[in-house]
Design an enzyme around this catalytic site. Structure first.
Site, short mmCIF file in Angstrom:
data_model
loop_
_atom_site.label_atom_id
_atom_site.label_comp_id
_atom_site.label_asym_id
_atom_site.label_seq_id
_atom_site.Cartn_x
_atom_site.Cartn_y
_atom_site.Cartn_z
N HIS A 72 28.02 28.53 45.44
CA HIS A 72 27.67 28.47 44.12
C HIS A 72 27.56 27.27 43.48
O HIS A 72 28.02 27.13 42.44
CB HIS A 72 28.84 29.52 43.48
CG HIS A 72 28.99 30.81 43.79
ND1 HIS A 72 28.49 31.85 43.14
CD2 HIS A 72 29.68 31.26 44.81
CE1 HIS A 72 28.61 33.06 43.84
NE2 HIS A 72 29.67 32.62 44.90
N ASN A 145 29.95 38.68 40.73
CA ASN A 145 28.64 38.53 41.36
C ASN A 145 27.82 39.69 40.73
O ASN A 145 28.22 40.55 40.16
CB ASN A 145 28.65 38.65 42.92
CG ASN A 145 29.24 37.54 43.79
OD1 ASN A 145 29.09 36.41 42.97
ND2 ASN A 145 29.67 38.09 44.76
N TYR A 359 40.34 29.32 45.40
CA TYR A 359 39.72 28.58 44.26
C TYR A 359 40.40 27.30 43.93
O TYR A 359 40.17 26.30 43.61
CB TYR A 359 39.35 29.47 42.99
CG TYR A 359 38.24 30.48 43.48
CD1 TYR A 359 38.50 31.37 44.52
CD2 TYR A 359 36.86 30.64 42.88
CE1 TYR A 359 37.47 32.28 44.88
CE2 TYR A 359 36.04 31.46 43.26
CZ TYR A 359 36.18 32.32 44.28
OH TYR A 359 35.27 33.14 44.42
C1 HEM Z 1 33.98 39.46 46.03
C2 HEM Z 1 33.78 38.40 46.50
C3 HEM Z 1 33.63 36.85 45.96
C4 HEM Z 1 32.88 36.87 44.63
C5 HEM Z 1 32.29 37.72 43.62
C6 HEM Z 1 32.68 35.57 44.49
C7 HEM Z 1 32.23 34.89 43.43
C8 HEM Z 1 32.25 33.43 43.20
C9 HEM Z 1 31.64 32.97 41.96
C10 HEM Z 1 30.88 33.61 40.93
C11 HEM Z 1 31.95 31.41 42.12
C12 HEM Z 1 31.23 30.35 41.38
C13 HEM Z 1 32.10 30.09 40.24
C14 HEM Z 1 31.58 29.12 39.18
O1 HEM Z 1 30.40 29.55 38.42
O2 HEM Z 1 32.03 28.18 39.23
C15 HEM Z 1 32.56 31.32 43.52
C16 HEM Z 1 32.91 30.10 43.89
C17 HEM Z 1 33.76 29.97 45.05
N1 HEM Z 1 34.16 31.03 45.64
FE1 HEM Z 1 33.79 33.11 45.56
N2 HEM Z 1 33.62 34.95 45.64
C18 HEM Z 1 33.83 35.82 46.38
C19 HEM Z 1 34.44 35.50 47.45
C20 HEM Z 1 35.07 34.34 47.99
C21 HEM Z 1 35.81 34.31 48.96
C22 HEM Z 1 36.67 35.28 49.89
C23 HEM Z 1 36.16 32.98 48.93
C24 HEM Z 1 37.12 32.41 50.07
C25 HEM Z 1 38.12 32.81 50.49
C26 HEM Z 1 35.69 32.28 48.01
C27 HEM Z 1 35.61 31.07 47.63
C28 HEM Z 1 34.80 30.29 46.72
C29 HEM Z 1 34.91 28.95 46.32
C30 HEM Z 1 35.72 27.97 47.35
C31 HEM Z 1 34.18 28.64 45.36
C32 HEM Z 1 33.88 27.48 44.75
C33 HEM Z 1 34.67 27.32 43.53
C34 HEM Z 1 34.67 25.86 42.76
O3 HEM Z 1 34.40 24.91 43.48
O4 HEM Z 1 35.11 26.16 41.60
N3 HEM Z 1 34.87 33.32 47.24
N4 HEM Z 1 32.91 32.31 44.16
#
Ligand code: HEM
Length: 691
Positions: A72, A145, A359
């Protein structure tokens, strides 16, 4: 050239100039006399190491970039508020849901998943939909999402999924796209991705605007009221402007037309006062309902159709202010699913549980310090007290001796500091059956997670025939880019469990024989179709928030132009004037206008409809201009309304535009604005051979 520094004269102070500009200073507040020249030994001599102003400026510049988000990375954001329509006190004790009419400040960020921070806005990709609520009980982040399900069921697969979809490890491409070997190899081996793949290959992943897509919390969460009663909840954002997507050819061409298409669209809409708005809906249900469903509510690859558990609309989010600074706010904002307030809680969804760790962990790496919560965009807007101290980039200056709890220093007349509060503090819900689960330590998926195909089939069957054709064509497009020859047959073999018809279409589109069907881990159930899952069945017919491109030439009818512009604005739309040159377009009444876009740099994919207000001479001239012919041809091919003057017929003919309900004479402007309020999907078989 030597530049003399001059001391402040009359009217100037050390901190303001006599032109009332603040005085430029270093980061230490030292006034700068010359920001144009470095300090040299003589006019043509070497630059001196002593020049602390030069060194500080370059030093800071050298470190301007921080690691981008691992996923993202590309996003756009805005400030706004959430307004509650009705009290939810019977469902949750969360403070933001208590008082009807109350507004809570929010910051929302929308993103693509796979591409880097500098990638284009319009690839086929899931969109992130993250909202930070600055409540009086601390920050609550709903990090969702634009698709209500996910590719995987367990967070332990997330690094594999993301490695597979991002640029391939050896070659560093493709950027921001899933149409490549490693992604589809992973998909072929992970049947649990089937449902999400149907969504990802649908028009949901090529939204027309960030303002025109739904958002979902995905997981099942909990709400707990003051009596300790638990209710399960799934979160939905419904866009006021309705759902709308582009067609694939349009999305591809948008990548060339404007890399920043969605970012610009959001920024301009807010700047113009057209504030994007979403209603927040809740699906609320109890344990008995959860138990009665033919799938597990802890499985993030499943949704609950609105037709089964209706959505209760409880408030709205309005985004009414652009960030002041992209980096300080949009880039440094840290959304975190574990930011949860009293009155709400998590479930045992194993994907959610992994996110709760991920996160915070990644944000330490991305923002460099455990103190990133002190950055203004991340800081709570309610009082915050604890005994956490020090760390890199500590911004606050805690008072007093006591930095531990409990302490008795308050007895000695000092403020002893904050204490826990069992009444108002966050407490995890006790007694929910899924939290009572106990047993041996196992690395295992529950039986109830085994059915990967029934909801994928339900989604496909809930689409219009045109939407089904888009899904089949998208899969054919993506698999055509896959070079590993064993992968497409494996994908199709899996798809036979979703729909034999879809599998046959994809095989035909690729020119492959139909492979043998893969075994399914659980029998495929025939679930009722859910019309709510289709975009086309739920689109609004409106010009609200849409934009019309008006192509003009010298000699264009001034009266008709004015009437068309007024009609578009009256219908809630905006317009841009497009011409072969920007300045001094001479209209029929002798007046001149300035165009907003030069024809060869402003193709019709940037608009929702086009109007061709051409003089006879202008039309003949444009019929020989490739950019003009393409402008019209693409508007027709992208299923948009085309309004035209009689003289424009020459250009219409050259662009092979055939008469249909979306091609209308401009003599009646109301007929044009009505026509421009929708897309013409029934035109598609005449312009494109879909799979
Ligand atoms: C339902 C499943 C998921 C959704 C809806 C989702 C949604 C999101 C969204 C919207 C962001 C962007 C946030 C922003 O705008 O800064 C994000 C970032 C991220 N997501 Fe997910 N994600 C999902 C699953 C996962 C899973 C399973 C993991 C790890 C185990 C993960 C790890 C991350 C990481 C590491 C970031 C970057 C955060 C940052 O650097 O600030 N996500 N995710």
């Amino acid at each position: 050239m030597k530049h003399d520094s001059t001391p402040p004269t009359g009217g100037e102070t050390h901190q303001t100039t006599n032109a009332s500009h603040p005085v430029l200073t270093t980061n230490q507040g030292i006034p700068v006399a010359d920001n144009q020249n470095s300090l040299k030994a003589g006019a043509r001599g070497p630059v001196l190491l002593e020049d602390f102003i030069l060194r500080e400026k370059i030093f800071h510049f050298d470190h301007e970039r921080i690691p981008e988000r691992i996923v993202h990375a590309r996003g756009s954001a805005a400030h706004g508020y959430f307004e509650l329509y009705e009290s939810l006190a019977d469902i949750t004790k969360a403070d933001l849901f208590q008082r009807a009419g109350e507004k809570t400040p929010v910051f929302a960020r929308f993103s693509t998943v796979a591409g880097g921070a500098g990638s284009v806005d319009t690839p086929r990709d899931v969109r992130g939909f993250a909202v930070k609520f600055y409540t009086q009980q601390g920050n609550w982040d709903l990090v969702g999402n634009n698709i209500p399900v996910f590719f995987i069921q367990d967070a332990i697969k997330f690094p594999d999924l993301i490695h597979a979809v991002k640029m391939e490890a050896d070659r560093g491409y493709p950027q921001a796209g899933s149409a490549h070997d490693t992604f589809w190899d992973f998909v072929s081996l992970m049947p649990e991705s089937a449902h999400m793949i149907m969504w990802a290959m649908s028009d949901r992943t090529i939204p027309r605007s960030l303002r025109m897509m739904e958002g979902f919390g995905v997981h099942t969460f909990c709400m707990v009221n003051s009596e300790g009663k638990n209710t399960f909840v799934k979160f939905h954002w419904k866009p006021k402007l309705g759902l709308q997507s582009t067609v694939w050819d349009e999305a591809l061409k948008l990548q060339a037309a404007d890399n920043d298409y969605h970012r610009r669209d959001l920024f301009e809409a807010i700047n113009q006062g057209n504030y994007p708005e979403w209603e927040l809906g809740l699906q609320l249900f109890d344990q008995a309902t959860a138990d009665s469903l033919p799938y597990d509510v802890l499985d993030a690859t499943k949704l609950i159709p609105e037709e089964v558990v209706p959505i209760r609309i409880i408030g709205r989010m309005v985004l009414d202010r652009n960030p002041d600074n992209f980096f300080a706010e949009t880039e440094q904002v840290a959304f975190c699913p574990s930011n949860m307030v009293p009155g709400m809680d998590f479930t045992n969804d194993p994907l959610l549980q992994g996110r709760l760790f991920s996160y915070l962990d990644t944000q330490k790496s991305r923002l460099g310090t455990t103190n990133f919560h002190q950055i203004p965009i991340n800081a709570p807007r309610c009082p915050m007290h604890n005994m956490q101290r020090d760390g890199m980039m500590q911004m606050s200056v805690p008072q007093g001796r006591a930095n531990y709890e409990p302490n008795s220093l308050h007895q000695a007349g000092e403020a002893g500091g904050p204490r826990e509060c069992p009444v108002t503090g966050f407490s995890s819900f006790q007694g929910r059956p899924d939290h009572d689960e106990q047993g041996d330590k196992l690395r295992i998926r529950p039986e109830a997670f085994a059915d990967h195909y029934s909801q994928a089939r339900m989604f496909y069957q809930s689409q219009t025939p045109n939407e089904q054709a888009h899904i089949a064509s998208a899969i054919v497009f993506e698999l055509s880019k896959v070079e590993l020859s064993h992968v497409p047959p494996k994908v199709i073999a899996n798809f036979r469990n979703i729909s034999e018809e879809l599998a046959a279409r994809v095989a035909k589109g690729l020119g492959l024989p139909l492979p043998e069907k893969s075994p399914a881990a659980a029998p495929v159930q025939e679930l009722d179709a859910s019309p709510a899952l289709s975009i086309q069945q739920n689109m609004k017919s409106t010009l609200d928030g849409r934009s019309v491109g008006i192509l003009i030439t010298d000699g264009s009818d001034a009266t008709l132009l004015k009437a068309t512009q007024e009609a578009i604005e009256a219908a809630g739309g905006t317009f841009k004037l497009i011409a072969e040159r920007i300045h001094n377009i001479a209209l029929s009444d002798g007046s001149t206008v300035k165009a907003d876009g030069k024809l060869d740099g402003t193709p019709s994919q940037l608009f929702d409809a086009v109007a061709l207000i051409l003089s006879a001479e202008g039309s003949t001239r444009l019929a020989k201009e490739g950019a003009a012919v393409q402008f019209v041809m693409d508007a027709f091919g992208h299923l948009k309304a085309i309004g035209y003057t009689d003289a424009a017929q020459v250009l219409l003919d050259k662009a092979h535009v055939e008469a249909d309900a979306g091609v209308v004479a401009l003599s009646r402007t109301d007929a044009f604005t009505k026509a421009a309020s929708r897309r013409y999907y029934d035109r598609e078989p005449n312009v494109r051979n879909l799979a």
